[in-house]
Every structure is written in C-alpha cells, then in structure tokens.
Design a protein around this motif. Structure first.
Motif, short mmCIF file in Angstrom:
data_model
loop_
_atom_site.label_atom_id
_atom_site.label_comp_id
_atom_site.label_asym_id
_atom_site.label_seq_id
_atom_site.Cartn_x
_atom_site.Cartn_y
_atom_site.Cartn_z
N THR A 88 42.88 42.24 29.39
CA THR A 88 43.89 42.81 30.29
C THR A 88 44.84 41.73 30.80
O THR A 88 46.06 41.92 30.82
CB THR A 88 43.20 43.50 31.49
N VAL A 89 44.30 40.58 31.18
CA VAL A 89 45.13 39.48 31.67
C VAL A 89 45.99 38.92 30.54
O VAL A 89 47.18 38.62 30.73
CB VAL A 89 44.25 38.38 32.29
N ASP A 90 45.41 38.78 29.36
CA ASP A 90 46.14 38.18 28.24
C ASP A 90 47.31 39.05 27.77
O ASP A 90 48.23 38.54 27.13
CB ASP A 90 45.19 37.92 27.06
N ARG A 91 47.28 40.33 28.09
CA ARG A 91 48.38 41.22 27.69
C ARG A 91 49.55 41.19 28.66
O ARG A 91 50.58 41.82 28.43
CB ARG A 91 47.89 42.66 27.55
N ALA A 92 49.41 40.46 29.77
CA ALA A 92 50.46 40.44 30.79
C ALA A 92 51.73 39.82 30.26
O ALA A 92 51.70 38.91 29.43
CB ALA A 92 49.98 39.69 32.03
N GLU A 93 52.87 40.29 30.75
CA GLU A 93 54.17 39.74 30.35
C GLU A 93 54.37 38.33 30.87
O GLU A 93 54.95 37.48 30.21
CB GLU A 93 55.29 40.63 30.88
N GLY A 94 53.93 38.09 32.09
CA GLY A 94 54.10 36.80 32.73
C GLY A 94 52.77 36.20 33.08
O GLY A 94 51.85 36.15 32.27
N ALA A 95 52.63 35.73 34.32
CA ALA A 95 51.38 35.14 34.79
C ALA A 95 50.70 36.09 35.77
O ALA A 95 51.36 36.77 36.56
CB ALA A 95 51.65 33.80 35.47
N VAL A 96 49.38 36.13 35.73
CA VAL A 96 48.62 36.98 36.66
C VAL A 96 47.29 36.29 36.95
O VAL A 96 46.73 35.61 36.09
CB VAL A 96 48.40 38.39 36.08
N SER A 97 46.83 36.44 38.17
CA SER A 97 45.55 35.85 38.58
C SER A 97 44.84 36.82 39.51
O SER A 97 45.48 37.53 40.30
CB SER A 97 45.78 34.52 39.29
N VAL A 98 43.50 36.84 39.42
CA VAL A 98 42.71 37.74 40.25
C VAL A 98 41.52 36.99 40.81
O VAL A 98 40.96 36.11 40.17
CB VAL A 98 42.23 38.98 39.44
N ALA A 99 41.15 37.33 42.02
CA ALA A 99 39.93 36.83 42.64
C ALA A 99 39.27 38.01 43.35
O ALA A 99 39.94 38.80 44.02
CB ALA A 99 40.22 35.71 43.64
#
Length: 315
Positions: A88-99
């Motif tokens: 899911t993260v790798d499909r993002a258009e830009g940067a994304v982070s979750v905690a």
C-alpha cells in the motif's frame, strides 16, 4: 461550547487559483479567513518506496529506517499483513509514513518515509491546543472563555483564523517548539513567520503527541486531555475522514490536515487520531505529501491507516 462560526456547506477553492495567487501561504497564516473543506473520496494512484516495516514494543521508540524486530504476539497473519502494508505504501504517488500503537498490548508499528519531513498542514492545530493547555497548567490557570471559543472552532471546524489567534497566545513558533521539546517531539519544527501549517514533522512524532492526549503518561492533566478528546470527537461531519477508516465500529477521534503546496500544486494530506478496532484502542498517525489530488491523498491515508492497523493486529 461556542457556536460554530463557519458553515458546514463549503467547497474547496480550486488549486490553480491558490497556486496562482499564493493564497495557500496566506491561509496557513490564518489571514485568508478560510477553513479547509473536506476532500471527496477517490481511488489512490501509484508509486513510492520505503524501508521494511518496524514492529516494536511501545516502550521503545520506532524508527522508519529499522528492519523488523518482532512480530505481534499471536498474530498468525502478520507476514501477509505486513506485506499488504508495504504494498500500500509503495503504491503511493509521493511520500507517506504511518505510526500506530495498540494501547492495550503495548505494541507499535512504524513504516514509510525514512528521513522525510512532512508539512503538518492543519494537524498542527492539535499541537497548538496541547501547547496552550500546557501553558495554562504552568500558570496554574485554565483557558479563558475566549481561548476556549477559539479552540472549539480551530479543532471542530479547522478554522485558520482561530489557529492563528491561539498560535499567538502560545508564543508562536518559539512557544510551540518549547512545548514540543517537553512533549518529546524530537523531529518536529514549528513553521516560521506565522506559517504554522508549514511546521515539519514525522508520523512517529505525531504518535508521541497522541500519547500526550490519550494516555496517562502525559504532561497534560486529566482535565486537559478530556477537553481535547471531546473536541476531537466533535469534528464536523465533512472532516470525519482519515484514520477513522481503521475503526471497526465507528468509534474514533480525529484531526486532519490538507494543503496544496504553492511550489508544485501537489497535496499534503495528513490524519491523526484514536480508533477503536476489534476491541482494541489504537493511536494512528498517517502523514503524506506529493499527492496529485486531494482525493488521491485521502484514499491513500485511509488505505495506509487500515493496512497498518491490520499489520499490527495480524488480522
């Protein structure tokens, strides 16, 4: 509780106009008098890469660049759930982070955006309110009626003018940085020259802030925490999106932020809050930028929140 000063029926100003006129910066200072409106849902687009997810006990500080150290206890599906989060993260258009952390089991997970600082947009409004309440506690007082009115519209309606008013009350950037140093936010830096929405942060730091609001291990008094939680629970209907997508029964408190950057027109979309999921109480922070549209970012944040909650629980 103050009467809300803004209408629920609002629409977003077209991004092109904001970019052309430089209105984004003014809105961040609260000088536009505008209030962010809810982006509409759509399908997320593709691309971005990240380091492997980190699953750690809540007593240690998760870092986005570390390798996995342990699987959640009793989670038979952990491997598949972690793979789904990474996808899911790798499909993002830009940067994304979750905690995310489970307040019951004490386990935490952090993933995505290694070494990347994210603009807060309006999630900083929760930080501003926490700083205000810490300041009033230090003075042995409580917020004034005027401050409470501003806090209500700032959190429930995401009103920018109200945020600017309380930003000044806490001592602007220096005041926020001082409060965050005490809260343990080590990677958050307040926006300069009144641009509070350009405060830089990480998902891990936002999780630390949520701990100040939702746990007893906090500098904030029980009364202060309850006050903030009540405001987050009453965020207006068109802003009840984001990490709440991970809730299993509709129970959640949330603060969201969204902002088209005037440099490239790409969207910052963030969401932080507490959710109830399958009998567990989770704190989740998702921050993202580089989204082509607000709706793409909305869908990304919700997808990542759900995947992270599933990865932590192994469901």
């Amino acid at each position: 509780m103050a009467i809300r000063s803004v209408s629920r029926a609002r629409v977003l100003v077209p991004v092109g106009l904001l970019v052309a006129a430089g209105a984004v910066a003014a809105a961040l200072q609260g000088q536009s008098g505008g209030v962010e409106s809810r982006p509409q849902m759509s399908v997320v687009a593709d691309t971005t890469s990240s380091a492997p997810p980190t699953v750690t006990p809540a007593t240690s500080t998760p870092t986005p660049t570390a390798t996995p150290t342990a699987a959640p206890t009793g989670a038979a599906a952990t491997g598949a759930a972690l793979a789904a989060l990474r996808s899911t993260v790798d499909r993002a258009e830009g940067a994304v982070s979750v905690a995310v952390t489970d307040l019951g089991t004490g386990q935490s997970l952090s993933y995505g955006g290694p070494g990347h600082d994210f603009a807060t947009a309006s999630i900083v409004k929760l930080d501003i309110l926490a700083a205000l309440l810490l300041r009033t506690q230090d003075l042995g007082s409580t917020p004034t009626a005027a401050q409470r009115d501003l806090a209500t519209t700032m959190i429930e309606n995401s009103d920018n003018d109200s945020a600017t008013g309380l930003w000044d009350e806490i001592g602007a950037d220096a005041g926020l940085d001082a409060a965050n140093a005490r809260f343990g936010l080590t990677a958050t830096e307040a926006g300069q020259d009144g641009y509070w929405g350009l405060t830089s942060t990480t998902a891990d730091d936002q999780l630390r802030l949520l701990r100040q609001v939702f746990t007893d291990d906090s500098l904030l008094s029980a009364a202060s925490r309850t006050y903030i939680q009540e405001l987050l629970d009453q965020v207006e209907d068109d802003q009840r999106w984001g990490v709440g997508a991970a809730a299993s029964n509709g129970g959640y408190e949330v603060k969201n932020g969204w902002l088209p950057r005037d440099t490239d027109g790409l969207w910052v979309i963030n969401s932080i809050g507490r959710v109830e999921r399958d009998g567990h109480e989770l704190l989740i922070a998702v921050v993202s930028d580089g989204n082509t549209t607000d709706t793409d970012g909305m869908d990304l944040v919700e997808s990542v929140a759900r995947a992270a909650a599933e990865a932590l629980s192994g469901s």
